[in-house]
Design an enzyme around this catalytic site. Sequence first.
Site, PDB file in Angstrom:
ATOM      1  N   GLU A 241      -6.451  -8.397   0.136  1.00  0.00           N
ATOM      2  CA  GLU A 241      -6.721  -8.310   1.582  1.00  0.00           C
ATOM      3  C   GLU A 241      -8.175  -7.945   1.824  1.00  0.00           C
ATOM      4  O   GLU A 241      -8.723  -7.051   1.170  1.00  0.00           O
ATOM      5  CB  GLU A 241      -5.911  -7.173   2.217  1.00  0.00           C
ATOM      6  CG  GLU A 241      -4.493  -7.471   2.537  1.00  0.00           C
ATOM      7  CD  GLU A 241      -3.855  -6.290   3.284  1.00  0.00           C
ATOM      8  OE1 GLU A 241      -4.559  -5.575   4.012  1.00  0.00           O
ATOM      9  OE2 GLU A 241      -2.647  -6.096   3.096  1.00  0.00           O
TER      10      GLU A 241
ATOM     11  N   GLU B 105       0.805  -1.231   0.000  1.00  0.00           N
ATOM     12  CA  GLU B 105       0.000   0.000   0.000  1.00  0.00           C
ATOM     13  C   GLU B 105       0.841   1.285   0.000  1.00  0.00           C
ATOM     14  O   GLU B 105       0.930   1.992   1.005  1.00  0.00           O
ATOM     15  CB  GLU B 105      -0.940   0.009   1.206  1.00  0.00           C
ATOM     16  CG  GLU B 105      -1.980  -1.082   1.155  1.00  0.00           C
ATOM     17  CD  GLU B 105      -2.973  -0.989   2.299  1.00  0.00           C
ATOM     18  OE1 GLU B 105      -2.621  -0.427   3.336  1.00  0.00           O
ATOM     19  OE2 GLU B 105      -4.089  -1.486   2.136  1.00  0.00           O
TER      20      GLU B 105
END
Length: 664
Positions: free
Chosen positions: A307, A154
Amino acid sequence: MTARRLTDRLGGLAFGGDHNPEQWDEQVWEEDDELMRVAGVNLATVGVFSWALLEPEEGRYDFGWLDAHLDRLHANGVAVDLATPTASPPPWFTLAHPDALPVTAEGARLVHGSRDTYCLTAPAYRAAARRIAAALAERYGDHPALALWHVHNEYATLCYCEHTAAAFRMWLRDRYGTLDALNESWGTAFWSQRYGSWEQVLPPRATQWHRNPGHTLDFSRFFSDEVVAAYREQRDAIRAHSDRPVTTNLMMPGYQNVDLWKLGREVDVVAIDHYPDRPGRSAAADAAFAADRARSFAGGRPWLLMEQGTSTVYDRGRTLAKEPGEILRHSLAHIARGSEGALFFQWRQSKAGAEQWHSAMVPHAGPDSRVFREVAATGAAVARLAALAGSVVTAEVAVLHDSDAWWGLSSDGLPSSELDYHSALRNAHRAVWDAGVVADFAHPEADLGRYRLVLAPALYLLSDAGAENLRRYVADGGTVLVQHFSGVVDDRAQARLGGYPAAPLREALGIRVEEYRPLRHGERITLSDGSHGTVWSESVRPQGAETVAAYTDGMLAGSPAITRHDFGAGHGWYLSTRLDDADYTALVARLLDTVGVGPVLPGLPPGTEAVTRVAADGRRWHFVLNHRTEPVQLPTPAHDLLTDGPVAGLPPGGCAVLNGGTSL
Ligand code: GAL
């Protein structure tokens, strides 16, 4: 190198999550092996935050423990998504390279103690990241367990330090060539901001009041390009030693630090993280929103849900648990819209550390728990969908999505603080979702020809090319709905003159917006068709368009609020206020009806989601997800892949994947 290769290697869709064995001892590893078999795990993400173990001192690597885990997983039939650990530099790194720590806009230099404490533009950080990525690739590039590379985690940390300032200046020199061009673009004649040398240009650090919108927009573009460059460096270092696909997990939809159209083109498979921010049906709509974005950034190709939480709904300061059945339903919601599997953060809930209360596939309570039983049932369901690998989802509706518009609409000094790009996008997507229809996202300059309807919410910034593209789309037979305060600045964040929006779009819409008039707090206006608006109104002058609904109150009484224009072979609609949700949903439903786009399985009640995946050979599967608290009857009984039996209806919260025959 595509998602296809991943599923070929796995022999079906992916199921699993972040596996952090370094937090546990041998006894737990043995239990993990057993429980992964029970849960049907076939892919584990390993090493995301392992830098301090992999490289305990600068240049000294310790791969022994990772060798053992990769071999163990392989022996257990679990493939590995191997991460580079660069999102969390170890303490030795930050002490040795304090200049590589991030500096906030206010000038505070952050220190280690959490994660993501690095400056992306610091040469020492970039070199260290390339080095560890190359070292991992050299060692594990053709390990038999390896199915996928997971670069970083991320990308998001902004920095305003001196390294960033230097890199920003180089980016600006490249973009503008001359300082005069930069001064002209940013309008530095205002407030005496004229730059006399490149060294005078800084990142948009904390300052006295409103920052210059051209400056902040270019800084966002610059940072996004830095992320793409940093990703490419690691990817290329990996590719020198490995032929496995490479990805990075993109941030959740509410973060917009990177132009995901650009990053999507650089990865072998688009991967996203998704955590809903509201419970119930909103969570389901949000999953669809995230999934449709991912598929669009992947250019329509299959992608991967990297995720999600087994029991994590972030809701305004609280972390709510997912309700029974939602682990499966949310997983299928993503797979329905093109994900090649369902992965979670994380496999086993940590007993210590900053995320010890974050949900996991194996909770603190252990396998004798509702969560683990639902995980295992979800793993079994995903395993039954192996035939779907590689199949795709198509849409006839698009919502326009542009980072420049998002960044532009985040400028200081806008006439209303309630002009929020993300929520406008979500509302538009939600209205299409409520109608039971799948939407793509599309860039305003992309070829829109395959869409019957295009929604343009909050498209504040629109380039000349984008405006011309939309004009042509309508002329060629498309239907577009442009919403308030769109096309009002160009790609330099400079206002369009002579009336809004940009001239080619005005032509297609047959209107000219003369004045914007934000509404007072709490003010709710009534339109002539009985619908209501808040937040915003505009003085719209028809130039060929017909009035669909007019303002009834105040100085705008009698003037158009919603317009429609027949232009070329298509139709340009304009909406100049923010309609109440129900009214907006009704307007979008009306437009869908006009262009003849409806749900894939007509007749299902609202709150039932139906999406079709189609294989290259024409085989089709309909996902039906009942997000309601009541049962639902299917239009016709069908064969359900999840139970391998017939199904005629679904209980509250139930799901089915119907064999939809062949369409070719
Ligand atoms: C993700 C992140 C994970 C974990 C998770 C918690 O954004 O990649 O490492 O922190 O959030 O929800």
